[in-house]
Scaffold this motif. Sequence first.
Motif, short mmCIF file in Angstrom:
data_model
loop_
_atom_site.label_atom_id
_atom_site.label_comp_id
_atom_site.label_asym_id
_atom_site.label_seq_id
_atom_site.Cartn_x
_atom_site.Cartn_y
_atom_site.Cartn_z
N TYR A 191 39.18 43.92 48.31
CA TYR A 191 39.86 43.10 49.06
C TYR A 191 41.39 43.61 49.37
CZ TYR A 191 36.58 39.53 47.11
OH TYR A 191 35.69 38.88 46.57
N HIS A 192 41.92 43.18 50.46
CA HIS A 192 43.26 43.70 50.89
C HIS A 192 43.80 42.42 50.81
CE1 HIS A 192 46.41 45.16 53.35
NE2 HIS A 192 46.72 45.87 52.37
N GLN A 196 41.67 39.02 52.30
CA GLN A 196 40.49 39.78 53.24
C GLN A 196 39.61 40.59 52.62
OE1 GLN A 196 40.20 38.23 56.22
NE2 GLN A 196 41.58 36.83 55.67
N VAL A 217 37.54 43.83 52.55
CA VAL A 217 37.55 45.12 53.30
C VAL A 217 36.08 45.44 53.44
CG1 VAL A 217 38.31 47.55 53.58
CG2 VAL A 217 39.93 45.54 52.71
N THR A 218 35.43 45.58 52.23
CA THR A 218 34.07 46.24 52.40
C THR A 218 33.58 45.91 50.93
OG1 THR A 218 32.79 48.13 52.72
CG2 THR A 218 34.82 48.51 51.57
N PHE A 259 39.13 53.92 53.97
CA PHE A 259 39.20 52.80 54.80
C PHE A 259 40.31 52.90 55.66
CE2 PHE A 259 36.64 51.57 51.14
CZ PHE A 259 35.41 51.71 51.57
N PRO A 260 40.18 52.81 56.94
CA PRO A 260 41.18 52.53 57.77
C PRO A 260 42.23 51.66 57.64
CG PRO A 260 39.30 52.10 59.12
CD PRO A 260 38.96 52.59 57.70
N GLU A 261 41.89 50.20 56.89
CA GLU A 261 42.61 49.32 56.72
C GLU A 261 43.40 49.52 55.43
OE1 GLU A 261 39.31 49.33 56.78
OE2 GLU A 261 38.56 47.51 57.83
N LEU A 262 43.19 50.46 54.80
CA LEU A 262 43.85 50.87 53.47
C LEU A 262 44.41 52.48 53.55
CD1 LEU A 262 41.41 49.43 50.91
CD2 LEU A 262 43.46 48.39 51.75
N LYS A 288 50.24 47.28 47.05
CA LYS A 288 49.68 47.26 48.19
C LYS A 288 48.76 46.14 48.34
CE LYS A 288 49.77 52.08 49.37
NZ LYS A 288 49.02 53.37 50.03
#
Length: 147
Positions: free
Chosen positions: A57-58, A61, A63-64, A78-81, A124
């Motif tokens: 989770y970020h 949400q 993430v995967t 991951f591009p989100e992180l 983060k």
Amino acid sequence: MDETNRVRNQESGEFKRQFFKKSDCFLLALIPLLALLYFFQSQLFPAKSDGNRAVIYHYDQIVTTIPLDAQHSGLYHFPELPNVEFEVNKHSAIRFSHNDCSAQICVRSGFQSARGSSIVCLPKGILVRIEALSKSVDPDALDLLIG
């Protein structure tokens, strides 16, 4: 005085207090032995499970999700992180292998594989939660009850 804890000495005829009987000593030795047997049994023959997955989770949400098994071992980015790297090993465990946050608590927490455990990076807003892989688990069931 209580006569059950007193024993008469054969030679002097005096009473002396007896703290343990032979059966008490046997039971005291048996308890740690059973605990060791249980520990080694659970280590040598772990309970069969349907497998686990790591849900990343970020903030709030997802993430995967990553299945935790030997086929999915490796490093994950991951591009989100950005600047965060996860590692899944062949023993079905996951950890933060790299993170550029200042505290590094998440990196030092090491591998986690137990269902229900979590790894958190507060600066983060990243949460790695280990859940059951099977879909038979009720998503509305209670995960944790605090009372």
